[in-house]
Structure formats: structure tokens, C-alpha cells
Design a protein around this motif. Sequence first.
Motif, PDB file in Angstrom:
ATOM      1  N   CYS A  17       0.810  -1.231   0.000  1.00  0.00           N
ATOM      2  CA  CYS A  17       0.000   0.000   0.000  1.00  0.00           C
ATOM      3  C   CYS A  17       0.833   1.266   0.000  1.00  0.00           C
ATOM      4  N   GLY A  18       2.138   1.151   0.179  1.00  0.00           N
ATOM      5  CA  GLY A  18       2.973   2.350   0.217  1.00  0.00           C
ATOM      6  C   GLY A  18       2.908   3.061   1.562  1.00  0.00           C
ATOM      7  N   GLY A  19       2.421   2.380   2.593  1.00  0.00           N
ATOM      8  CA  GLY A  19       2.409   2.951   3.945  1.00  0.00           C
ATOM      9  C   GLY A  19       1.037   3.399   4.415  1.00  0.00           C
ATOM     10  N   TYR A  20       0.151   3.713   3.483  1.00  0.00           N
ATOM     11  CA  TYR A  20      -1.219   4.116   3.844  1.00  0.00           C
ATOM     12  C   TYR A  20      -2.218   3.369   2.968  1.00  0.00           C
ATOM     13  N   LEU A  21      -3.176   2.727   3.630  1.00  0.00           N
ATOM     14  CA  LEU A  21      -4.283   2.124   2.878  1.00  0.00           C
ATOM     15  C   LEU A  21      -5.218   3.251   2.477  1.00  0.00           C
ATOM     16  N   ILE A  22      -5.878   3.104   1.365  1.00  0.00           N
ATOM     17  CA  ILE A  22      -6.823   4.155   0.976  1.00  0.00           C
ATOM     18  C   ILE A  22      -8.254   3.624   0.983  1.00  0.00           C
ATOM     19  N   ASP A  23      -9.182   4.562   1.131  1.00  0.00           N
ATOM     20  CA  ASP A  23     -10.607   4.237   1.152  1.00  0.00           C
ATOM     21  C   ASP A  23     -11.018   3.705  -0.228  1.00  0.00           C
TER      22      ASP A  23
ATOM     23  N   ALA B 113       0.670   8.700   0.809  1.00  0.00           N
ATOM     24  CA  ALA B 113       1.550   7.518   0.834  1.00  0.00           C
ATOM     25  C   ALA B 113       2.929   7.943   1.299  1.00  0.00           C
ATOM     26  N   CYS B 114       3.710   7.020   1.823  1.00  0.00           N
ATOM     27  CA  CYS B 114       5.092   7.372   2.157  1.00  0.00           C
ATOM     28  C   CYS B 114       6.112   6.592   1.333  1.00  0.00           C
ATOM     29  N   TYR B 115       5.668   5.548   0.651  1.00  0.00           N
ATOM     30  CA  TYR B 115       6.559   4.804  -0.254  1.00  0.00           C
ATOM     31  C   TYR B 115       5.812   4.547  -1.548  1.00  0.00           C
ATOM     32  N   LYS B 116       6.546   3.972  -2.486  1.00  0.00           N
ATOM     33  CA  LYS B 116       5.904   3.569  -3.740  1.00  0.00           C
ATOM     34  C   LYS B 116       4.995   2.375  -3.456  1.00  0.00           C
ATOM     35  N   ASN B 117       3.802   2.430  -4.004  1.00  0.00           N
ATOM     36  CA  ASN B 117       2.860   1.333  -3.765  1.00  0.00           C
ATOM     37  C   ASN B 117       2.810   0.390  -4.965  1.00  0.00           C
ATOM     38  N   PHE B 118       2.308  -0.811  -4.697  1.00  0.00           N
ATOM     39  CA  PHE B 118       2.055  -1.776  -5.777  1.00  0.00           C
ATOM     40  C   PHE B 118       0.646  -2.300  -5.583  1.00  0.00           C
TER      41      PHE B 118
END
Length: 442
Positions: free
Chosen positions: A241-247, A308-313
Motif C-alpha cells: 500500500c505504500g504505507g497508507y491504505l486508501i478508502d 503515501a510514504c513509499y511507492k505502492n504496488f
Amino acid sequence: MNSTSRIFLCLLLLVFVAAYPASAQSSFLNSSRNVRIGLLSQGLQTTWQIEPSTGFIEIFDQSKKQSVYSGKADKIVLSAMSGGKMKVAVDQRKSLYYFSNELVFSALGRTPINLKVKAGSRKNYSYRGSIAITPQKSGLRGINIVDIEDYLKSVVPCEIFNRAPDAAQQAQAIAARTYAVRNLHRHSNSDNFQLCDTVHCQAYTGIAREIKFATKAVKDTYGKILTFGKEPANTVYHSNCGGYLIDSRAAWNGSEVPYLIGHFDGIAVEKPFCFYGSQIKKNKLTCSLPKTRPSISIKRMPAKSKKACYKNFGHRVGMCQDGAIGMAAIGYNSRQILDFYYPGTRLATMRYADPSTAPVETQKPIVVASLPMPNPEQIELITPPNPTQLNALRHSNKTRQNSRSIRETLKQISTGKNGSKAHELRKIFWTPGQPEISRSIY
Ligand SMILES: [Zn+2]
Ligand SMILES: [Zn+2]
């Protein structure tokens, strides 16, 4: 062999087929645990080869509800013919000509029962259960009719890191089972199958991909799904998630789903769980793992936030798989992982119908637990102390840089007790909203 004796053999075969009791194998096909998986990754082919592991096969005509062949067979070759028909040749000698409807192939005999399948010029794949071949205008479609629990033995290793700790594999097994049960109508009726074998539904490649850790996780979570309200929850998951899940609304617009909300993937003062998970996957864990907490507070993010704090996949909604690996390595159990990524959902156990009992259609759904709505602002997750923390990993990971030690570590985590009595959940007998699971299953 001359043509007269060939015709005679065919007639003999027909007499044999007519005399064979069609009901002999119907109990197998009637099992309501079976799901129909469209083998889209194999494509529409002009030929299919099927080899039963036991050397014996039953060929069943679905529309006529009768067996058309039952006996010895090493290799069956199906060829697409004009007019949406197919030719079936058993061991090159006996040809059962021109079928325009679906045929189901099941290996007969002692275990291990599976079918080796070769679609066109593609490589061989082996599947548990039966293979249905349906003639279509542009070729022959393969469908695997398989026990949902066997299906998951391949889905789990296809979808999550093979050496993920036990608790992460168990969480993945429950999420994948729930997703399957919820999405049995993801494909239209004209597709003639319920789920496909690609990432459109869930990746599935049959027996070749099975590994013992994932198989154990499927067995350890037998029949368990997550529910919300009276339905299976929408257990979407993604890689990182790159550090944060999103709604879910930030990802796909749509309406609010109370358990698919945006929040930090971890505990406020610590690094995100997926930070640890991705390091473990790459075998590059450079810092100590934090301790488990007795409870985790989820601070909900604004619905449209994509922080986000990192790149997400991946789509960042629901379970973050790297986060699940991180949580499992820290010492959280599968229920705690699922509580964190799908807050407010409940664990339920599928009551699969016994194939020897009455059809599922006659049974009413039995729900013995009501599901309260979670507080939308602040969701407190009560997580009992887990006695299986891996102190070695926490205190001395600097000495654990090589792959062997990480593997050993993960093995230790995997073989540790991941649950605790206090956290054991009430078993819920539940039959999914009918006629969902019974429709179009043989
Ligand atoms: Zn699909
Ligand atoms: Zn994450």
C-alpha cells in the motif's frame, strides 16, 4: 482393423455406455463445494489433451446427464470441429464423435486423482477435480470443476510470497476464500463458469503451484470466511500500500464500504507493517521488528486521501500483503491481521453441504451471529498478547542477514503457535446467501 469391425466396436461401446449406471459418479459431481474455474489463461484452443492420473476416466455429458464413456484411458484428445462441435478420441482407438455440449472428464480410481491437461501447444498443467470442455464457436474452452478448498491450495501460493509466515498465509487463505465465495457471479452466465484463473478473479494454476506451507494454511483455516452484515465481506487485497491504505471510494469511487477505509498501515509511532514485510521478502531486514501491541487504534483518513510514504504496488484497498507479512513476522496472528485490514468484519465458517445429503437449494441460510456496524471514526482492535513472539528476530536481526537465517526465522515463525485460546472465535454455521453457491454447480 477394418471398418466393419470398427463400427462393431463402436456399437459395443455404445451398448456398454448405455448399460453403465450414470448415477455411479454423480455423487462426486454433486458436491456443493465444487466451483467452476474458467481456464482463461489456457485460451480457447482447437485441441485439448487430457490424461487421468489413474489411467481410468469417466466422461459425462452434462446436458444429457449421462455417462458417455467409463473405462481405461491414458490419453483423451479433443478436437474442435466445424459448427461448434468437438470430436473426442480415447487412446486414439475409440472415437466418440461430435459433441456439441459440455463434457466433463473425471479420473476414476485410487488417489492421487488429478488430470494432466495440455491446451493446444501450451505446456502441461495438472488439476484436481474434473475438467469440463465446452465447445464454442471459436474453439474449445476448458473449465476446472474443483473443490473450493483444493482451489485455494493453488490460489494462496499464486497470490502471496511463498515463504510468508504462517499467519500471513492463513490471512491470505481466508481473504481468498471469502473473495471466491463472494464473487461466484463475477462472470456472466454465458461464460458457464464462476471464476476465472487470471488476476481478474484470483490467479490459479492448479497443482504445480501448490506448496506445503500454503496447503497447511488452507487446512488450518478450513471453511473460514469473513462476513459483514449477512454477506461475505469484499476482501480485496493488494501487494503493497505504500504505507497508507486508501478508502475504496478514493480508489474506485462508488459507495462507502465500512471496512475498506483509508488508514496508516501500522502503529503511528512505528514504520508501516509493509515496510518490514517488503524487507523480509527481499531478505534485507535491516532494523529490529517492533513488539506486538495489545491493541491497535485505527485513525481513519479522509475518504479521498491518497497519502503515501513509499511507492505502492496495487490498488491499496483492503489487505496489504506485504503488511500482512510484516504483521505476521512481528507476531500478530491471522485474525489480528484480518481485523486490522478489514476492521469490523467477523469470522464465519462455511457449512459446506455434505454431498450425500439433500441438495443445497433445500437448505435455508443459518446465521447465528448478528454483525454490529463498526464505529466509523475510531475502531479499537483488541489484540490479546501473543505468546509466540520471535525474540531472536527482534533482538538480533543484524546477524541474520543471509538467506538461510531468514528462512529459518520465517520457519520458526511459521511453526510457532499463532493463535491463543482467548482469541478463539465463535464458530458460525453459515450457508452463503442462496442460491449463490448451489447454482450451476454440479
Ligand atoms: Zn475472472
Ligand atoms: Zn502496506
